[in-house]
Design a protein around this motif. Structure first.
Motif, PDB file in Angstrom:
ATOM      1  N   MET A   1       0.881  -1.216  -0.175  1.00 47.52           N
ATOM      2  CA  MET A   1       0.086   0.046   0.074  1.00 47.52           C
ATOM      3  C   MET A   1       0.766   1.414  -0.014  1.00 47.52           C
ATOM      4  SD  MET A   1      -2.733   1.085   2.842  1.00 47.52           S
ATOM      5  CE  MET A   1      -4.086   1.672   2.295  1.00 47.52           C
ATOM      6  N   THR A   2       0.469   2.315  -0.617  1.00 47.56           N
ATOM      7  CA  THR A   2       1.230   3.532  -0.815  1.00 47.56           C
ATOM      8  C   THR A   2       1.040   4.147   0.721  1.00 47.56           C
ATOM      9  OG1 THR A   2      -0.676   4.648  -1.471  1.00 47.56           O
ATOM     10  CG2 THR A   2       0.637   4.170  -3.128  1.00 47.56           C
ATOM     11  N   SER A   3       2.255   4.898   1.011  1.00 48.75           N
ATOM     12  CA  SER A   3       2.414   5.631   2.205  1.00 48.75           C
ATOM     13  C   SER A   3       1.228   6.495   2.595  1.00 48.75           C
ATOM     14  CB  SER A   3       3.822   5.956   2.409  1.00 48.75           C
ATOM     15  OG  SER A   3       3.823   7.021   1.585  1.00 48.75           O
ATOM     16  N   SER A   4       0.560   7.067   1.525  1.00 54.51           N
ATOM     17  CA  SER A   4      -0.357   8.106   1.585  1.00 54.51           C
ATOM     18  C   SER A   4      -1.366   7.921   0.341  1.00 54.51           C
ATOM     19  CB  SER A   4       0.244   9.496   1.600  1.00 54.51           C
ATOM     20  OG  SER A   4      -0.853  10.471   1.456  1.00 54.51           O
ATOM     21  N   ILE A   5      -2.491   7.961   0.693  1.00 54.85           N
ATOM     22  CA  ILE A   5      -3.717   7.998  -0.313  1.00 54.85           C
ATOM     23  C   ILE A   5      -3.227   9.120  -1.267  1.00 54.85           C
ATOM     24  CG2 ILE A   5      -5.225   9.531   0.947  1.00 54.85           C
ATOM     25  CD1 ILE A   5      -6.186   6.249  -0.971  1.00 54.85           C
ATOM     26  N   PHE A   6      -2.682  10.405  -0.939  1.00 52.94           N
ATOM     27  CA  PHE A   6      -2.428  11.354  -1.925  1.00 52.94           C
ATOM     28  C   PHE A   6      -1.449  11.015  -2.853  1.00 52.94           C
ATOM     29  CE2 PHE A   6      -4.295  13.385   2.102  1.00 52.94           C
ATOM     30  CZ  PHE A   6      -5.297  13.913   1.576  1.00 52.94           C
ATOM     31  N   ASP A   7      -0.626  10.223  -2.579  1.00 53.58           N
ATOM     32  CA  ASP A   7       0.532   9.862  -3.449  1.00 53.58           C
ATOM     33  C   ASP A   7       0.079   9.461  -4.987  1.00 53.58           C
ATOM     34  OD1 ASP A   7       2.272   9.940  -1.270  1.00 53.58           O
ATOM     35  OD2 ASP A   7       2.682   7.801  -1.204  1.00 53.58           O
ATOM     36  N   ALA A   8      -1.185   8.995  -4.974  1.00 51.13           N
ATOM     37  CA  ALA A   8      -1.689   8.831  -6.330  1.00 51.13           C
ATOM     38  C   ALA A   8      -2.318   9.867  -7.237  1.00 51.13           C
ATOM     39  CB  ALA A   8      -2.732   7.378  -6.184  1.00 51.13           C
ATOM     40  N   LEU A   9      -2.541  11.116  -6.333  1.00 50.74           N
ATOM     41  CA  LEU A   9      -3.141  12.077  -6.981  1.00 50.74           C
ATOM     42  C   LEU A   9      -2.320  13.084  -7.186  1.00 50.74           C
ATOM     43  CD1 LEU A   9      -5.955  12.381  -4.120  1.00 50.74           C
ATOM     44  CD2 LEU A   9      -5.937  10.703  -6.258  1.00 50.74           C
ATOM     45  N   SER A  10      -2.646  13.924  -8.171  1.00 51.71           N
ATOM     46  CA  SER A  10      -2.188  15.056  -8.699  1.00 51.71           C
ATOM     47  C   SER A  10      -2.130  16.209  -7.392  1.00 51.71           C
ATOM     48  CB  SER A  10      -2.452  15.833 -10.031  1.00 51.71           C
ATOM     49  OG  SER A  10      -3.923  16.323  -9.816  1.00 51.71           O
ATOM     50  N   PRO A  11      -1.500  17.439  -7.560  1.00 54.03           N
ATOM     51  CA  PRO A  11      -1.359  18.283  -6.404  1.00 54.03           C
ATOM     52  C   PRO A  11      -2.917  18.936  -6.297  1.00 54.03           C
ATOM     53  CG  PRO A  11       0.478  18.469  -7.212  1.00 54.03           C
ATOM     54  CD  PRO A  11      -0.158  17.362  -8.270  1.00 54.03           C
ATOM     55  N   ALA A  12      -3.733  19.055  -7.576  1.00 56.92           N
ATOM     56  CA  ALA A  12      -4.721  19.733  -7.739  1.00 56.92           C
ATOM     57  C   ALA A  12      -5.984  18.699  -7.310  1.00 56.92           C
ATOM     58  CB  ALA A  12      -4.980  20.067  -9.312  1.00 56.92           C
ATOM     59  N   GLU A  13      -5.745  17.440  -7.520  1.00 52.73           N
ATOM     60  CA  GLU A  13      -6.739  16.377  -7.238  1.00 52.73           C
ATOM     61  C   GLU A  13      -6.839  16.201  -5.668  1.00 52.73           C
ATOM     62  OE1 GLU A  13      -6.780  13.476 -11.076  1.00 52.73           O
ATOM     63  OE2 GLU A  13      -5.142  13.448  -9.556  1.00 52.73           O
ATOM     64  N   ALA A  14      -5.592  16.265  -5.082  1.00 50.95           N
ATOM     65  CA  ALA A  14      -5.514  16.169  -3.623  1.00 50.95           C
ATOM     66  C   ALA A  14      -5.843  17.385  -2.912  1.00 50.95           C
ATOM     67  CB  ALA A  14      -3.739  16.140  -3.345  1.00 50.95           C
ATOM     68  N   ALA A  15      -5.761  18.585  -3.569  1.00 49.73           N
ATOM     69  CA  ALA A  15      -6.487  19.845  -2.974  1.00 49.73           C
ATOM     70  C   ALA A  15      -7.849  19.546  -3.144  1.00 49.73           C
ATOM     71  CB  ALA A  15      -5.858  21.201  -3.675  1.00 49.73           C
ATOM     72  N   GLN A  16      -8.672  18.988  -3.870  1.00 51.45           N
ATOM     73  CA  GLN A  16     -10.068  19.014  -4.306  1.00 51.45           C
ATOM     74  C   GLN A  16     -10.393  17.911  -3.135  1.00 51.45           C
ATOM     75  OE1 GLN A  16     -11.670  18.119  -7.910  1.00 51.45           O
ATOM     76  NE2 GLN A  16      -9.899  18.772  -8.970  1.00 51.45           N
ATOM     77  N   VAL A  17      -9.621  16.870  -2.844  1.00 51.07           N
ATOM     78  CA  VAL A  17     -10.167  15.900  -1.649  1.00 51.07           C
ATOM     79  C   VAL A  17      -9.974  16.439  -0.518  1.00 51.07           C
ATOM     80  CG1 VAL A  17      -9.342  13.755  -0.861  1.00 51.07           C
ATOM     81  CG2 VAL A  17      -9.517  13.883  -3.093  1.00 51.07           C
ATOM     82  N   ARG A  18      -8.888  17.100   0.033  1.00 57.00           N
ATOM     83  CA  ARG A  18      -8.569  17.772   1.317  1.00 57.00           C
ATOM     84  C   ARG A  18      -9.974  18.943   1.410  1.00 57.00           C
ATOM     85  NH1 ARG A  18      -2.973  17.385  -0.114  1.00 57.00           N
ATOM     86  NH2 ARG A  18      -2.080  16.271   1.700  1.00 57.00           N
ATOM     87  N   ALA A  19     -10.331  19.511   0.424  1.00 59.59           N
ATOM     88  CA  ALA A  19     -11.365  20.802   0.487  1.00 59.59           C
ATOM     89  C   ALA A  19     -12.762  20.086   0.575  1.00 59.59           C
ATOM     90  CB  ALA A  19     -11.375  21.598  -0.713  1.00 59.59           C
ATOM     91  N   ALA A  20     -12.866  18.649   0.031  1.00 63.35           N
ATOM     92  CA  ALA A  20     -14.268  18.182   0.204  1.00 63.35           C
ATOM     93  C   ALA A  20     -14.740  17.690   1.761  1.00 63.35           C
ATOM     94  CB  ALA A  20     -14.422  16.924  -0.688  1.00 63.35           C
ATOM     95  N   GLY A  21     -13.477  17.386   2.458  1.00 61.31           N
ATOM     96  CA  GLY A  21     -13.881  16.891   3.703  1.00 61.31           C
ATOM     97  C   GLY A  21     -13.878  17.833   4.846  1.00 61.31           C
ATOM     98  N   THR A  22     -14.202  17.600   6.137  1.00 56.02           N
ATOM     99  CA  THR A  22     -14.041  18.325   7.384  1.00 56.02           C
ATOM    100  C   THR A  22     -12.741  18.160   8.101  1.00 56.02           C
ATOM    101  OG1 THR A  22     -16.339  18.301   7.254  1.00 56.02           O
ATOM    102  CG2 THR A  22     -15.278  19.061   9.176  1.00 56.02           C
ATOM    103  N   GLN A  23     -11.939  19.143   8.522  1.00 53.88           N
ATOM    104  CA  GLN A  23     -10.722  18.878   9.269  1.00 53.88           C
ATOM    105  C   GLN A  23     -11.373  18.878  10.771  1.00 53.88           C
ATOM    106  OE1 GLN A  23      -7.553  18.908   8.249  1.00 53.88           O
ATOM    107  NE2 GLN A  23      -8.151  19.072   6.169  1.00 53.88           N
ATOM    108  N   LEU A  24     -10.992  17.597  11.532  1.00 54.15           N
ATOM    109  CA  LEU A  24     -11.048  17.373  12.936  1.00 54.15           C
ATOM    110  C   LEU A  24      -9.986  16.933  13.586  1.00 54.15           C
ATOM    111  CD1 LEU A  24     -13.936  14.552  12.201  1.00 54.15           C
ATOM    112  CD2 LEU A  24     -14.430  17.051  12.807  1.00 54.15           C
TER     113      LEU A  24
END
Length: 128
Positions: A1-24
């Motif tokens: 497994m990759t060390s981070s789910i974000f490794d497979a994403l472009s910076p723009a895609e990673a930013a979209q994923v981060r923005a779609a969730g709620t920081q806790l």
């Protein structure tokens, strides 16, 4: 497994994923996911570590960049493990509906999520 789910994403895609969730922020000892509960949420850990426990026995530890709760959503099943925060956590929370929306909108995220769920099921450490 990759060390981070974000490794497979472009910076723009990673930013979209981060923005779609709620920081806790969650305290040590907190259990954000319980075994045999509905697949209604998932988290991407951004700081801290969790214990993955099945029937009370630890089967894995996960840390920053790892996603938890995705396997039950992807496989439409109840949770197969309990997650317990070993340290204070910083995490991004996603409802199952938001996760499914991201999967439909970002193919690389869908692939990464499916791959993570499959690898966890194969290894027997699925924190569903």
């Amino acid at each position: 497994m990759t060390s981070s789910i974000f490794d497979a994403l472009s910076p723009a895609e990673a930013a979209q994923v981060r923005a779609a969730g709620t920081q806790l922020t969650l305290p040590a000892g907190w259990s954000p996911i319980g075994e045999r509960t509905p697949a209604d949420k998932a988290y991407i850990l951004t700081a801290g570590e969790v214990s993955v426990r099945r029937n009370g026995t630890e089967i894995a530890q996960l840390g920053p960049g790892q996603i938890i709760g995705e396997a039950a959503i992807v496989n439409h099943t109840l949770r197969s493990a309990t997650i317990v925060a070993l340290t204070p956590l910083e995490a991004i929370h996603f409802t199952s509906a938001k996760l499914e929306e991201l999967v439909a909108r970002i193919p690389a995220f869908a692939d990464a999520l499916t791959r993570a769920a499959a690898e966890r099921l194969e290894s027997g450490s699925a924190p569903e």
